[in-house]
Design a protein around this motif. Structure first.
Motif, PDB file in Angstrom:
ATOM      1  N   UNK A 205       0.787  -1.132   0.029  1.00  0.00           N
ATOM      2  CA  UNK A 205      -0.081   0.020   0.098  1.00  0.00           C
ATOM      3  C   UNK A 205       0.849   1.271  -0.149  1.00  0.00           C
ATOM      4  N   UNK A 206       2.120   1.264   0.233  1.00  0.00           N
ATOM      5  CA  UNK A 206       2.948   2.230   0.228  1.00  0.00           C
ATOM      6  C   UNK A 206       3.827   2.224  -0.865  1.00  0.00           C
ATOM      7  N   UNK A 207       3.569   3.354  -1.727  1.00  0.00           N
ATOM      8  CA  UNK A 207       4.837   3.486  -3.031  1.00  0.00           C
ATOM      9  C   UNK A 207       5.768   5.031  -2.533  1.00  0.00           C
ATOM     10  N   UNK A 208       6.902   4.526  -2.789  1.00  0.00           N
ATOM     11  CA  UNK A 208       7.683   5.685  -2.518  1.00  0.00           C
ATOM     12  C   UNK A 208       8.653   6.015  -3.835  1.00  0.00           C
ATOM     13  N   UNK A 209       8.757   7.289  -3.767  1.00  0.00           N
ATOM     14  CA  UNK A 209       9.997   7.860  -5.240  1.00  0.00           C
ATOM     15  C   UNK A 209      10.719   8.855  -4.259  1.00  0.00           C
ATOM     16  N   UNK A 210      11.978   8.986  -4.800  1.00  0.00           N
ATOM     17  CA  UNK A 210      12.898   9.811  -4.202  1.00  0.00           C
ATOM     18  C   UNK A 210      13.230  11.242  -5.217  1.00  0.00           C
TER      19      UNK A 210
END
Length: 368
Positions: A183-188
């Motif tokens: 459920x968690x999507x991360x981008x930097x």
């Protein structure tokens, strides 16, 4: 409202850490104008004056003051809000200060980021997260081509190294706790050398100029020949917004980092920047201190390659060097000429003209 093109944020719950800072204040106003319910988390205002207070931004969002080193408070705020989007910008963001406040810099930039990641682990809802680090996270060997997202991390000074370490922490959490189908999507997001109205931080070239010139004093240039990929604050923010939109639509970019910066040919020296400002400001004076400068070392060349953001996100810079400097100067002129008028309106006017030009260039985030 022209800003409503960012439909995905309308009615969404957004946490912005570092909302009282320079970039955070612009982003919070932009998102709240796009219809988001913004909650800001910050320890304090970064300077006096500040864009946050000048634009009375507490009217536009919920303003929470805690230290991101306080992991338990972060967890409780995240679990109460259940955010749809998180933009993590809170940081000790000054290279020279990092030499004096070494432990604070590491704790805030590296462990503060880990605290955000821990707070995200407690969420049950779908959440798209943009973690902002820095272009200085790269191991800068001052080569003439731009750094790519796959190049080695690690900076010489405590600030740059703490940002590189934050990147390693993010990478580890993505691999250990946040699977692609979770459920968690991360981008930097990596960006730097950001200029624009409302920045009064110490040891940054534009605030140094503005503070001196508004008092009719001359500004001291430590390193006039240093070149930087200067960009207006709205450029990386549109990048972070693009990244958030893409994360929501596409799980395959989860865990990826993106550089946001101007085209490769837009590297200008400090002295070129000051001379460009002179076109929009009266009584500009400076002195060159480089021969006698004894302070901490600063890199003289840093470039980013932003091809990945173009190809994967359809993102590119909107304003050229002249427009960037002009819009920056006009903001400060407006502020110093008439402190009674609404600086929030002026900021929103610049956001609108930026979006208008992005649309005319058919840049993806502005038209979809």
């Amino acid at each position: 409202n022209k800003i409503m093109s960012l439909k995905i944020f309308r009615g969404s719950k957004v946490i912005v850490t570092g909302h009282t800072g320079f970039k955070g204040s612009w982003l919070s106003l932009w998102l709240s104008e796009a219809g988001a319910k913004v909650t800001g988390i910050s320890i304090d205002e970064v300077s006096k004056p500040s864009h946050f207070s000048a634009a009375i931004l507490s009217n536009h969002m919920e303003d929470i003051r805690i230290d991101i080193r306080d992991g338990e408070s972060l967890k409780s705020i995240f679990s109460t809000i259940q955010p749809d989007f998180v933009f993590h910008l809170a940081a000790q963001s000054l290279v020279r200060k990092s030499y004096d406040k070494v432990i604070d810099t590491w704790q805030t930039n590296t462990f503060g980021t880990i605290n955000i990641l821990e707070a995200l682990r407690g969420l049950k809802n779908r959440c798209n997260v943009v973690m902002i680090t820095s272009d200085k996270c790269y191991d800068n060997v001052e080569w003439t081509w731009g750094y790519r997202e796959t190049d080695a991390l690690g900076g010489p000074d405590p600030y740059s190294a703490s940002k590189g370490a934050a990147e390693l922490a993010i990478r580890s959490y993505v691999k250990s706790f946040f699977p692609k189908d979770g459920n968690i999507r991360i981008g930097v997001g990596r960006a730097g050398n950001v200029i624009g109205g409302g920045d009064w931080a110490n040891d940054r070239i534009i605030p140094d100029c503005i503070k001196a010139w508004s008092l009719n004093e001359l500004v001291s240039l430590r390193n006039p020949k240093a070149t930087r990929p200067w960009q207006h604050v709205l450029e990386p923010l549109s990048g972070y917004i693009s990244l958030a939109k893409s994360l929501a639509a596409d799980q395959s970019i989860h865990g990826e980092a993106f550089n946001f910066g101007p085209p490769a040919n837009q590297n200008h020296s400090v002295i070129e920047l000051v001379k460009e400002m002179e076109k929009h400001w009266d009584k500009v004076r400076w002195e060159d201190l480089s021969a006698d400068y004894k302070g901490p070392s600063e890199s003289s060349l840093l470039k980013l390659n932003c091809d990945k953001a173009l190809h994967v996100l359809g993102w590119q810079a909107v304003w050229g060097f002249e427009e960037t400097v002009r819009e920056t100067a006009l903001w400060y002129r407006s502020y110093y000429a008439n402190q009674n008028h609404s600086i929030a309106e002026f900021t929103l006017g610049q956001i609108e003209s930026y979006i208008h030009m992005a649309k005319s260039k058919e840049i993806e985030w502005a038209i979809k």
